[in-house]
Write a protein that holds these residues in place. Structure first.
Motif, PDB file in Angstrom:
ATOM      1  N   GLU A 165     -19.386 -45.418  49.834  1.00 43.10           N
ATOM      2  CA  GLU A 165     -18.285 -44.485  49.626  1.00 43.10           C
ATOM      3  C   GLU A 165     -18.684 -43.027  49.867  1.00 43.10           C
ATOM      4  O   GLU A 165     -17.829 -42.149  49.959  1.00 43.10           O
ATOM      5  N   PHE A 166     -19.979 -42.768  49.959  1.00 42.08           N
ATOM      6  CA  PHE A 166     -20.452 -41.408  50.225  1.00 42.08           C
ATOM      7  C   PHE A 166     -20.686 -41.149  51.714  1.00 42.08           C
ATOM      8  O   PHE A 166     -20.939 -40.020  52.108  1.00 42.08           O
ATOM      9  N   MET A 167     -20.603 -42.187  52.515  1.00 38.48           N
ATOM     10  CA  MET A 167     -20.969 -42.049  53.920  1.00 38.48           C
ATOM     11  C   MET A 167     -20.063 -41.074  54.669  1.00 38.48           C
ATOM     12  O   MET A 167     -20.531 -40.212  55.415  1.00 38.48           O
ATOM     13  N   LEU A 168     -18.751 -41.222  54.524  1.00 38.74           N
ATOM     14  CA  LEU A 168     -17.820 -40.369  55.259  1.00 38.74           C
ATOM     15  C   LEU A 168     -17.999 -38.905  54.865  1.00 38.74           C
ATOM     16  O   LEU A 168     -18.029 -38.015  55.723  1.00 38.74           O
ATOM     17  N   LYS A 169     -18.139 -38.662  53.563  1.00 43.43           N
ATOM     18  CA  LYS A 169     -18.361 -37.295  53.095  1.00 43.43           C
ATOM     19  C   LYS A 169     -19.654 -36.727  53.669  1.00 43.43           C
ATOM     20  O   LYS A 169     -19.693 -35.587  54.137  1.00 43.43           O
ATOM     21  N   ALA A 170     -20.695 -37.536  53.651  1.00 43.75           N
ATOM     22  CA  ALA A 170     -21.983 -37.070  54.159  1.00 43.75           C
ATOM     23  C   ALA A 170     -21.903 -36.756  55.645  1.00 43.75           C
ATOM     24  O   ALA A 170     -22.401 -35.722  56.107  1.00 43.75           O
ATOM     25  N   ALA A 171     -21.273 -37.645  56.429  1.00 48.81           N
ATOM     26  CA  ALA A 171     -21.175 -37.453  57.874  1.00 48.81           C
ATOM     27  C   ALA A 171     -20.402 -36.191  58.209  1.00 48.81           C
ATOM     28  O   ALA A 171     -20.850 -35.357  58.999  1.00 48.81           O
ATOM     29  N   ALA A 172     -19.223 -36.041  57.601  1.00 51.66           N
ATOM     30  CA  ALA A 172     -18.373 -34.892  57.906  1.00 51.66           C
ATOM     31  C   ALA A 172     -19.050 -33.580  57.510  1.00 51.66           C
ATOM     32  O   ALA A 172     -19.013 -32.590  58.247  1.00 51.66           O
ATOM     33  N   THR A 173     -19.687 -33.582  56.333  1.00 50.36           N
ATOM     34  CA  THR A 173     -20.335 -32.363  55.858  1.00 50.36           C
ATOM     35  C   THR A 173     -21.552 -32.008  56.707  1.00 50.36           C
ATOM     36  O   THR A 173     -21.784 -30.848  57.038  1.00 50.36           O
ATOM     37  N   TYR A 174     -22.328 -33.017  57.073  1.00 51.97           N
ATOM     38  CA  TYR A 174     -23.530 -32.779  57.871  1.00 51.97           C
ATOM     39  C   TYR A 174     -23.183 -32.245  59.263  1.00 51.97           C
ATOM     40  O   TYR A 174     -23.818 -31.317  59.770  1.00 51.97           O
ATOM     41  N   ILE A 175     -22.162 -32.824  59.886  1.00 49.91           N
ATOM     42  CA  ILE A 175     -21.731 -32.374  61.202  1.00 49.91           C
ATOM     43  C   ILE A 175     -21.249 -30.927  61.137  1.00 49.91           C
ATOM     44  O   ILE A 175     -21.570 -30.093  61.989  1.00 49.91           O
ATOM     45  N   THR A 176     -20.472 -30.625  60.120  1.00 43.15           N
ATOM     46  CA  THR A 176     -20.000 -29.250  59.955  1.00 43.15           C
ATOM     47  C   THR A 176     -21.170 -28.289  59.756  1.00 43.15           C
ATOM     48  O   THR A 176     -21.176 -27.179  60.292  1.00 43.15           O
ATOM     49  N   ALA A 177     -22.160 -28.722  58.980  1.00 48.01           N
ATOM     50  CA  ALA A 177     -23.337 -27.877  58.744  1.00 48.01           C
ATOM     51  C   ALA A 177     -24.084 -27.606  60.040  1.00 48.01           C
ATOM     52  O   ALA A 177     -24.534 -26.481  60.293  1.00 48.01           O
ATOM     53  N   ASN A 178     -24.237 -28.632  60.872  1.00 55.12           N
ATOM     54  CA  ASN A 178     -24.883 -28.443  62.178  1.00 55.12           C
ATOM     55  C   ASN A 178     -24.162 -27.380  62.987  1.00 55.12           C
ATOM     56  O   ASN A 178     -24.778 -26.470  63.564  1.00 55.12           O
ATOM     57  N   SER A 179     -22.843 -27.523  63.030  1.00 49.95           N
ATOM     58  CA  SER A 179     -22.028 -26.612  63.831  1.00 49.95           C
ATOM     59  C   SER A 179     -22.106 -25.186  63.305  1.00 49.95           C
ATOM     60  O   SER A 179     -22.378 -24.234  64.056  1.00 49.95           O
ATOM     61  N   LEU A 180     -21.899 -25.024  62.015  1.00 51.82           N
ATOM     62  CA  LEU A 180     -21.888 -23.682  61.438  1.00 51.82           C
ATOM     63  C   LEU A 180     -23.264 -23.034  61.485  1.00 51.82           C
ATOM     64  O   LEU A 180     -23.383 -21.825  61.690  1.00 51.82           O
ATOM     65  N   GLY A 181     -24.308 -23.824  61.306  1.00 50.68           N
ATOM     66  CA  GLY A 181     -25.656 -23.281  61.394  1.00 50.68           C
ATOM     67  C   GLY A 181     -25.957 -22.720  62.776  1.00 50.68           C
ATOM     68  O   GLY A 181     -26.530 -21.633  62.913  1.00 50.68           O
ATOM     69  N   GLY A 182     -25.544 -23.460  63.814  1.00 47.43           N
ATOM     70  CA  GLY A 182     -25.765 -22.986  65.169  1.00 47.43           C
ATOM     71  C   GLY A 182     -24.981 -21.728  65.489  1.00 47.43           C
ATOM     72  O   GLY A 182     -25.510 -20.774  66.081  1.00 47.43           O
TER      73      GLY A 182
END
Length: 438
Positions: A165-182
């Motif tokens: 149940e944490f997978m979708l949250k983790a994926a979406a948050t991690y992808i956003t972090a990659n994008s915003l960090g760059g």
């Protein structure tokens, strides 16, 4: 990536199975897919810790891309030559991903991440005191090794530690972090190059990195679930381990379809990330004459790629990867050609289109690798990312030749040459069934 969206949603949660019930074999081993998830609070902390770690990584990787004019001025090199500070870091990062994929299977996920992050923070002190361009290049080579740990390990760490149940949250948050960090890293670099000296800028990067690493260390769980071995009394021989690792890598390299996808991702990133380097130099020259910071605002065009990547999971299911590869290729061609129109708005529109095409390609590559790699998935992902960042490393020197000959028009010609090779790779990939034979 970079932005740096290293994983698509579908590749993250579409092919992961985690069971709460654990069965132990007579040999004392637990299957990789039989993992007891930790407490929910610890899972949330892990998600935020790795997402913040990702932001720290991409700030450190891409801040220099927004500082190219300052680097050229401070170290007395040409603007085109200054792009090497990104290329050399991408080069060592690419090959270090393979090292971390193996070492984290041996010693766990937590230690390599924590140690590499603290060493990364310390390495920024070296940047404050570098006095010549050659020294800068050597420090950036070292940083590439340290930057690779988080992108190489994060997804495997998530898969082992999180409940479904944490997978979708983790994926979406991690992808956003990659994008915003760059994006933030590049804009941060542009802002500093406008108002601060080199030493002041690197001092600020050190402080930001140190704070980020301290928070990540605090948030990360003190212990991790190690799914590979419960009973350590029987250990495989080191030579057998090495042979198993090499066989895993070799199996993916010799898979024709998989290797074509590695090439597609590498060629696409080779063109796109380095276009963003040279367009800054173009926008600061006549007839635009933008300031250092205003020129870096072109990096906001990455947001169209973030949006395309977010939608890619649905599109892949609906249309299939091959159709999306072809559509993304056409978008990158159109966007690149639009930048030849001699207006600022045409350049911005062109980069918006190119970024969306690139990230659609990147998401398709990630999904393809995740689906096709039945065994040694972490090694398949590391090989893809190795080709991805190797493309970034080679693209700088490659497009520099075209820039030195014909400035931005030359970069467009060099980009179209890469796109022609990309079209050939997509054509070869589309021949025959995509499914791996049993």
């Amino acid at each position: 990536m970079a932005n740096d969206n290293v994983f698509s949603l579908s590749s993250f949660f579409g092919h992961v199975v985690i069971h709460k019930d654990v069965s132990v074999t007579h040999s004392g081993r637990i299957s990789d897919h039989e993992i007891i998830p930790p407490e929910y609070g610890k899972q949330s902390r892990l998600i935020w810790a790795l997402c913040l770690a990702s932001v720290v990584i991409y700030i450190n990787l891409y801040t220099v891309q927004g500082m190219l004019p300052l680097i050229a001025e401070h170290f007395d090199v040409t603007g085109a030559h200054s792009t090497l500070v990104l290329s050399v870091t991408s080069f060592t990062l690419a090959f270090s991903l393979l090292f971390y994929a193996v070492i984290s299977d041996r010693v766990g996920r937590l230690k390599p991440i924590v140690i590499s992050l603290w060493l990364l923070a310390c390495s920024n002190l070296l940047l404050i005191f570098v006095t010549d361009f050659d020294s800068l290049v050597w420090v950036r080579l070292l940083q590439g090794v340290l930057l690779a740990a988080v992108p190489a390990i994060a997804m495997a760490y998530f898969k082992e530690q999180l409940a479904p149940e944490f997978m979708l949250k983790a994926a979406a948050t991690y992808i956003t972090a990659n994008s915003l960090g760059g994006i933030f890293g590049r804009l941060f670099g542009g802002l500093m190059s406008q108002h601060l000296s080199w030493q002041q800028s690197m001092g600020l990067v050190f402080i930001v990195t140190l704070i980020g690493v301290a928070i990540v260390t605090f948030l990360l769980p003190r212990r991790e679930i190690k799914p590979h071995l419960v009973n350590l009394s029987v250990k495989p021989a080191k030579l057998a381990k090495l042979q198993q690792d090499l066989q895993g890598f070799w199996g993916h390299i010799t898979d024709r379809k998989m290797s074509l996808v590695f090439i597609i991702g590498g060629l696409a990133f080779m063109m796109m990330v380095n276009q963003f380097s040279f367009i800054q130099l173009h926008l600061m020259a006549l007839p635009y004459e933008l300031s250092r910071f205003n020129a870096t605002l072109i990096f906001l065009c990455y947001l169209s790629g973030t949006f395309a990547s977010y939608l890619s999971a649905k599109w892949i299911v609906r249309f299939g990867s091959i159709i999306l590869f072809k559509a993304a290729f056409l978008l990158m061609v159109l966007g690149t050609l639009l930048t030849l129109v001699d207006t600022l708005w045409a350049i911005v529109l062109g980069f918006l289109i190119t970024a969306s095409g690139f990230f659609l390609t990147h998401s398709c590559c990630n999904s393809f690798v995740a689906i096709r790699a039945v065994n040694h998935r972490a090694k398949a992902t590391s090989l893809y990312l190795c080709c991805y960042y190797l493309g970034a490393a080679l693209g700088g020197p490659y497009l520099m030749v075209f820039w030195q000959h014909s400035l931005w028009q030359g970069v467009v010609v060099g980009s179209l040459t890469l796109l022609a090779m990309l079209a050939l790779a997509i054509c070869l990939l589309s021949r025959g069934p995509l499914e791996k034979p049993a």
